[in-house]
Design a protein around this motif. Sequence first.
Motif, short mmCIF file in Angstrom:
data_model
loop_
_atom_site.label_atom_id
_atom_site.label_comp_id
_atom_site.label_asym_id
_atom_site.label_seq_id
_atom_site.Cartn_x
_atom_site.Cartn_y
_atom_site.Cartn_z
N GLU A 77 0.82 -1.25 0.22
CA GLU A 77 0.12 -0.04 0.06
C GLU A 77 0.81 1.30 0.05
OE1 GLU A 77 -2.68 -0.37 3.26
OE2 GLU A 77 -3.54 -2.65 2.50
N TYR A 78 1.90 1.22 0.71
CA TYR A 78 2.96 2.28 0.58
C TYR A 78 3.80 2.43 -0.47
CZ TYR A 78 2.04 2.53 5.93
OH TYR A 78 1.37 2.38 7.07
N ILE A 79 3.98 1.37 -0.90
CA ILE A 79 4.67 1.39 -2.23
C ILE A 79 3.71 1.79 -3.44
CG2 ILE A 79 5.75 -0.07 -3.93
CD1 ILE A 79 6.73 -1.90 -1.75
N ALA A 80 2.55 1.69 -3.22
CA ALA A 80 1.67 1.92 -4.35
C ALA A 80 1.31 3.47 -4.39
CB ALA A 80 0.12 1.23 -4.32
N GLU A 81 1.08 4.13 -3.20
CA GLU A 81 0.94 5.34 -3.10
C GLU A 81 2.29 5.99 -3.74
OE1 GLU A 81 -1.99 5.96 0.74
OE2 GLU A 81 0.11 6.47 1.00
N PRO A 113 -3.09 7.32 -5.16
CA PRO A 113 -2.69 8.20 -3.96
C PRO A 113 -2.96 7.89 -2.66
CG PRO A 113 -3.52 9.48 -5.80
CD PRO A 113 -3.91 8.09 -6.08
N ASP A 114 -4.21 7.48 -2.55
CA ASP A 114 -4.88 7.00 -1.10
C ASP A 114 -4.88 5.38 -0.87
OD1 ASP A 114 -6.82 6.36 -2.95
OD2 ASP A 114 -8.39 7.27 -1.73
N SER A 115 -3.94 4.94 -1.35
CA SER A 115 -3.86 3.33 -1.16
C SER A 115 -3.94 2.99 0.15
CB SER A 115 -2.82 2.61 -2.05
OG SER A 115 -2.72 1.15 -1.80
N VAL A 116 -3.33 3.59 1.32
CA VAL A 116 -3.24 2.98 2.43
C VAL A 116 -4.70 3.25 3.11
CG1 VAL A 116 -2.21 3.60 4.80
CG2 VAL A 116 -0.73 3.36 2.89
N GLU A 117 -5.02 4.46 2.75
CA GLU A 117 -6.61 4.68 3.36
C GLU A 117 -7.53 3.68 2.83
OE1 GLU A 117 -9.77 8.32 3.10
OE2 GLU A 117 -7.75 8.65 3.37
N ALA A 118 -7.49 3.47 1.55
CA ALA A 118 -8.23 2.43 0.97
C ALA A 118 -7.99 1.06 1.14
CB ALA A 118 -8.50 2.80 -0.57
N HIS A 119 -6.92 0.73 1.71
CA HIS A 119 -6.60 -0.61 2.24
C HIS A 119 -6.25 -1.37 0.98
CE1 HIS A 119 -7.43 0.06 6.45
NE2 HIS A 119 -8.84 0.46 6.08
N GLY A 120 -5.60 -0.80 -0.11
CA GLY A 120 -4.90 -1.20 -1.37
C GLY A 120 -6.28 -1.70 -2.08
N SER A 121 -7.44 -1.18 -1.83
CA SER A 121 -8.53 -1.67 -2.71
C SER A 121 -8.59 -0.62 -4.02
CB SER A 121 -9.83 -1.41 -1.97
OG SER A 121 -10.93 -1.77 -2.88
N CYS A 122 -8.95 -1.26 -5.07
CA CYS A 122 -9.23 -0.50 -6.52
C CYS A 122 -10.84 0.15 -6.44
CB CYS A 122 -8.73 -1.10 -7.49
SG CYS A 122 -7.40 -1.41 -7.89
N LEU A 123 -11.51 -0.30 -5.49
CA LEU A 123 -13.08 0.18 -5.64
C LEU A 123 -12.77 1.47 -4.98
CD1 LEU A 123 -14.63 -3.13 -4.26
CD2 LEU A 123 -14.36 -2.34 -6.52
#
Length: 125
Positions: A77-81, A113-123
Amino acid sequence: MSLAEIVTTPGTLQQFKKFVVEYGNADQKQAVQHLTKWRGTGRKAYPAIEADSDYPTVDYEAAGATDETLALEEQPEYIAEAFAAWWQMDETSVIQVFDRGGTYTAGTSCIRPDSVEAHGSCLHS
């Protein structure tokens, strides 16, 4: 640049790491430093970039594995952000981080940009 071009262009991982050192937050810097190489791309529900890392292989059957697993699952999640800040994406994509043994363990995270907040979800919420 497409995900396939990122994987096949020499030096892109080093460029990404340099970007994160300069602009990333502490959690992103900590997570990204473990990446060792781009491994390839694939497509399941979304296009995916795959990265190898030096994260340890987790024995899911061992005592205490749950805490270790949960800690590893946050890293993509951090890497994705950080990746979302570095890469101009045209479509929803994900990153998969593999452990040092090459076994997929850390999970998949949507590049946003908010991957951590979204828990990695694409939804989208």
